[in-house]
Motif scaffolding. Structure first.
Motif, short mmCIF file in Angstrom:
data_model
loop_
_atom_site.label_atom_id
_atom_site.label_comp_id
_atom_site.label_asym_id
_atom_site.label_seq_id
_atom_site.Cartn_x
_atom_site.Cartn_y
_atom_site.Cartn_z
N ALA A 1 -3.08 38.52 4.74
CA ALA A 1 -4.01 37.46 4.57
C ALA A 1 -5.19 37.56 5.19
CB ALA A 1 -3.40 36.15 4.69
N GLY A 2 -5.45 38.24 6.07
CA GLY A 2 -6.58 38.50 7.12
C GLY A 2 -6.95 37.32 7.95
N MET A 3 -5.70 36.49 8.30
CA MET A 3 -5.85 35.56 9.39
C MET A 3 -4.34 35.15 9.70
SD MET A 3 -6.83 32.03 7.12
CE MET A 3 -8.14 32.85 6.38
N PRO A 4 -4.18 34.59 10.86
CA PRO A 4 -3.11 34.13 11.09
C PRO A 4 -2.52 33.01 10.07
CG PRO A 4 -4.16 34.14 13.03
CD PRO A 4 -5.12 34.41 12.07
N LEU A 5 -1.32 32.99 9.93
CA LEU A 5 -0.64 32.18 9.06
C LEU A 5 0.11 30.83 9.59
CD1 LEU A 5 0.69 34.38 6.32
CD2 LEU A 5 -1.56 33.05 6.32
N THR A 6 0.15 29.68 9.02
CA THR A 6 0.81 28.50 9.71
C THR A 6 1.69 27.75 8.98
OG1 THR A 6 -0.89 26.89 8.72
CG2 THR A 6 -1.25 28.06 11.20
N ALA A 7 1.80 27.98 7.49
CA ALA A 7 2.86 27.25 6.50
C ALA A 7 2.78 28.40 5.45
CB ALA A 7 2.34 26.20 6.33
N GLY A 8 4.07 28.29 4.94
CA GLY A 8 4.30 28.76 3.76
C GLY A 8 5.71 29.33 3.61
N VAL A 9 6.16 29.91 2.47
CA VAL A 9 5.36 30.45 1.35
C VAL A 9 5.53 29.22 0.46
CG1 VAL A 9 5.26 32.17 -0.33
CG2 VAL A 9 5.83 32.67 1.91
N GLY A 10 4.62 29.07 -0.63
CA GLY A 10 5.06 28.14 -1.91
C GLY A 10 4.80 29.17 -3.05
N ALA A 11 5.65 29.23 -4.18
CA ALA A 11 5.37 30.22 -5.08
C ALA A 11 6.02 29.73 -6.38
CB ALA A 11 6.16 31.54 -4.78
N ASN A 12 5.62 30.01 -7.58
CA ASN A 12 5.94 30.01 -8.91
C ASN A 12 5.93 31.23 -9.65
OD1 ASN A 12 3.27 30.14 -9.68
ND2 ASN A 12 3.33 28.13 -10.73
N SER A 13 6.06 31.25 -10.89
CA SER A 13 5.94 32.56 -11.61
C SER A 13 4.77 33.35 -11.63
CB SER A 13 6.76 32.36 -13.08
OG SER A 13 5.79 31.19 -13.62
N THR A 14 3.65 32.71 -11.15
CA THR A 14 2.29 33.23 -11.29
C THR A 14 1.40 33.36 -9.75
OG1 THR A 14 1.04 31.17 -11.88
CG2 THR A 14 1.98 32.35 -13.84
N THR A 15 1.93 32.48 -8.95
CA THR A 15 1.05 32.27 -7.96
C THR A 15 1.89 32.09 -6.61
OG1 THR A 15 -0.55 31.05 -9.18
CG2 THR A 15 -0.76 30.75 -6.83
N ILE A 16 1.33 32.87 -5.56
CA ILE A 16 1.88 32.55 -4.21
C ILE A 16 0.78 32.04 -3.34
CG2 ILE A 16 2.63 33.95 -2.35
CD1 ILE A 16 3.32 36.24 -4.34
N ALA A 17 1.23 30.81 -2.66
CA ALA A 17 0.38 30.27 -1.77
C ALA A 17 0.80 29.92 -0.14
CB ALA A 17 0.20 28.67 -2.15
N VAL A 18 -0.12 30.12 0.68
CA VAL A 18 -0.04 30.35 1.94
C VAL A 18 -0.90 29.37 2.78
CG1 VAL A 18 1.55 32.26 1.99
CG2 VAL A 18 -0.92 32.28 2.44
N ALA A 19 -0.53 28.94 3.86
CA ALA A 19 -1.76 28.21 4.66
C ALA A 19 -2.19 29.20 5.84
CB ALA A 19 -1.24 26.99 5.03
N LYS B 1 -2.90 40.28 -5.08
CA LYS B 1 -4.27 39.87 -5.08
C LYS B 1 -4.88 38.66 -4.82
CE LYS B 1 -8.22 40.89 -8.05
NZ LYS B 1 -8.83 41.53 -9.46
N LEU B 2 -5.81 38.48 -3.85
CA LEU B 2 -6.40 37.19 -3.66
C LEU B 2 -7.00 36.35 -4.85
CD1 LEU B 2 -6.90 34.82 -1.34
CD2 LEU B 2 -9.06 36.21 -1.14
N ARG B 3 -6.42 35.10 -5.00
CA ARG B 3 -7.14 34.39 -6.22
C ARG B 3 -8.11 33.67 -5.94
NH1 ARG B 3 -2.62 32.03 -10.29
NH2 ARG B 3 -4.43 31.88 -11.56
N TRP B 4 -7.81 32.92 -4.70
CA TRP B 4 -8.88 31.86 -4.28
C TRP B 4 -8.46 31.37 -2.74
CZ3 TRP B 4 -6.36 27.34 -3.36
CH2 TRP B 4 -5.19 26.94 -4.00
N LYS B 5 -9.48 31.00 -2.37
CA LYS B 5 -9.06 30.48 -0.73
C LYS B 5 -10.34 29.35 -0.45
CE LYS B 5 -11.27 32.77 2.62
NZ LYS B 5 -11.73 33.75 3.76
N VAL B 6 -9.67 28.34 -0.04
CA VAL B 6 -10.15 26.90 0.05
C VAL B 6 -9.98 26.39 1.48
CG1 VAL B 6 -10.18 26.36 -2.44
CG2 VAL B 6 -8.18 25.52 -0.71
N GLN B 7 -10.86 25.19 2.05
CA GLN B 7 -10.66 24.76 3.34
C GLN B 7 -9.99 23.35 3.10
OE1 GLN B 7 -11.98 25.86 6.68
NE2 GLN B 7 -10.27 24.67 7.19
N ALA B 8 -8.97 23.13 3.69
CA ALA B 8 -8.25 21.89 3.78
C ALA B 8 -8.92 21.12 4.76
CB ALA B 8 -6.77 21.89 3.89
#
Length: 384
Positions: A99-117, A131-138
């Motif tokens: 992911a290019g950075m340390p991870l703190t939470a995850g994984v969430g997933a469905n039939s199209t998408t994987i999400a991590v924090a 493949k990265l779809r998007w990245k946002v700042q919480a």
């Protein structure tokens, strides 16, 4: 597990596993006899298990990472940013990315998408090819695994904000700020999702149902009522992920209760006084819970009556339970998986992994049980 002040400026590094009074004693110290881990009892093993595959992912550090299933694959991650897609039947690596950075939470997933924090509150979404779809700042750091459904990615950050992002674009659809107690546990309280609601576990003993459309509050229920003269005594966070079965949702709180509520209204079905750091699991008949001392209990799902209690894993840092066939499976701090009879709580099986702690709830995938250890070993077991 750590405790954070409301401002997050000062963290009191108190390990909850030391004892229920939050002492600073190491529960695995040879001099701390009272809180020493229980010696494993010998028993006749009637549930024989075998390892069907093993994979190395990378250490999870202090985080409770757990694999998730997507069709015939599982997704697992490590604190160094590694995200790995494995074939669930063989354990073979389909792909591995970073992911290019340390991870703190995850994984969430469905039939199209994987999400991590990621660290510093980043939320990242990938497609099923990695493949990265998007990245946002919480708004702040995320310890709760993202949940995906109904076109949304939901997270709760440690400033107690629940936010929903569009699964395709990462655009924030709505956010809800909740009051934050003076002290909270640094823990991964979870989110459950239905077709209409997000059921969110919160600090301060609250469980809330939010509308997926706009984040509006549908109902609020108390899993714990903060009590005591000091802020430490009043910590009563809802921990683990709420479990929804039919029209019932069940959850547990530290220094609180195990409770089941009506999904539509939030009305209490039943409660039991038990302090849990890891949450509950539910099957068609029972609600299973692990208390702070490591005792595993089963309650009738319908009425909450006590069915059995096994206290022979005291102070072994027992994970949240998982219903697996005729057994209830829990991990411990030494990498053992214990299998208890669903009917009476007696030991019927035990297997070892790599000797490091199993932090997260074991994952049931078809006829196998998959666990991830703190050192980064992912192992799948099946009955012989």
């Amino acid at each position: 597990m750590q405790i954070f002040s409301k401002s997050f400026a000062v963290a009191l590094l108190l390990n909850l596993a030391a004892c229920s009074s939050l002492s600073s004693l190491n529960p695995f110290s040879k001099t701390d006899v009272k809180n020493a881990p229980a010696t494993l009892l010998e028993f006749k093993q009637t549930m024989n298990l075998k390892s069907i595959w093993t994979a190395s992912i990378g250490t999870s550090g202090s985080f409770a990472f757990s694999p998730v299933q997507i069709g015939s694959n599982i997704i697992a991650m490590a604190v160094d940013g590694s995200i790995v897609k494995l074939d669930s039947s063989s354990g073979k690596t389909v792909w591995r990315i970073n992911a290019g950075m340390p991870l703190t939470a995850g994984v969430g997933a469905n039939s199209t998408t994987i999400a991590v924090a990621g660290e510093k509150g980043f939320l990242l979404a990938f497609d099923l090819d990695g493949k990265l779809r998007w990245k946002v700042q919480a708004s702040s750091e995320i310890l709760t695994a993202p949940v995906i459904g109904q076109g949304l990615v939901l997270v709760r950050s440690i400033d107690n904000r629940v936010a929903a992002y569009d699964v395709e674009t990462g655009i924030r659809n709505w956010a809800v700020n909740r009051p934050l107690p003076a002290l909270t546990l640094r823990a991964a309280s979870g989110i459950a999702m239905t077709s209409e609601l997000a059921i969110v576990a919160l600090p301060g003993g609250k469980l809330v149902a939010l509308s997926l459309n706009n984040g509006g509050l549908r109902w609020e229920a108390s899993v714990a009522d903060p009590k005591g003269a000091t802020e430490l005594e009043r910590i009563a966070d809802v921990l683990g992920t709420p479990v929804v079965v039919g029209q019932v949702v069940c959850s547990a709180a530290y220094q609180g209760r195990v409770s089941c509520f009506d999904l539509g209204s939030g009305a209490v079905r039943w409660t039991k006084n038990i302090s849990s750091e890891v949450g509950v699991s539910v099957d068609e008949r029972f609600v299973f819970a692990v208390d702070n001392g490591g005792a595993v209990s089963a309650y009738s799902r319908a009425a909450g009556s006590s069915v059995w209690r096994n206290d022979k894993l005291a102070n072994r840092k027992v994970s949240a339970p998982a219903s697996f066939g005729r057994a209830v499976a829990v991990g411990d701090a030494f990498g053992f998986l214990h299998f208890l009879s669903r009917e009476d709580g007696s030991f019927i099986g035990r297997v070892s992994t790599d000797g490091s702690q199993i932090l997260a709830t074991p994952l049931v995938v078809d006829s196998s049980l998959i666990v991830q250890t703190k050192s980064g070993t992912v192992v799948a077991f099946a009955t012989e």
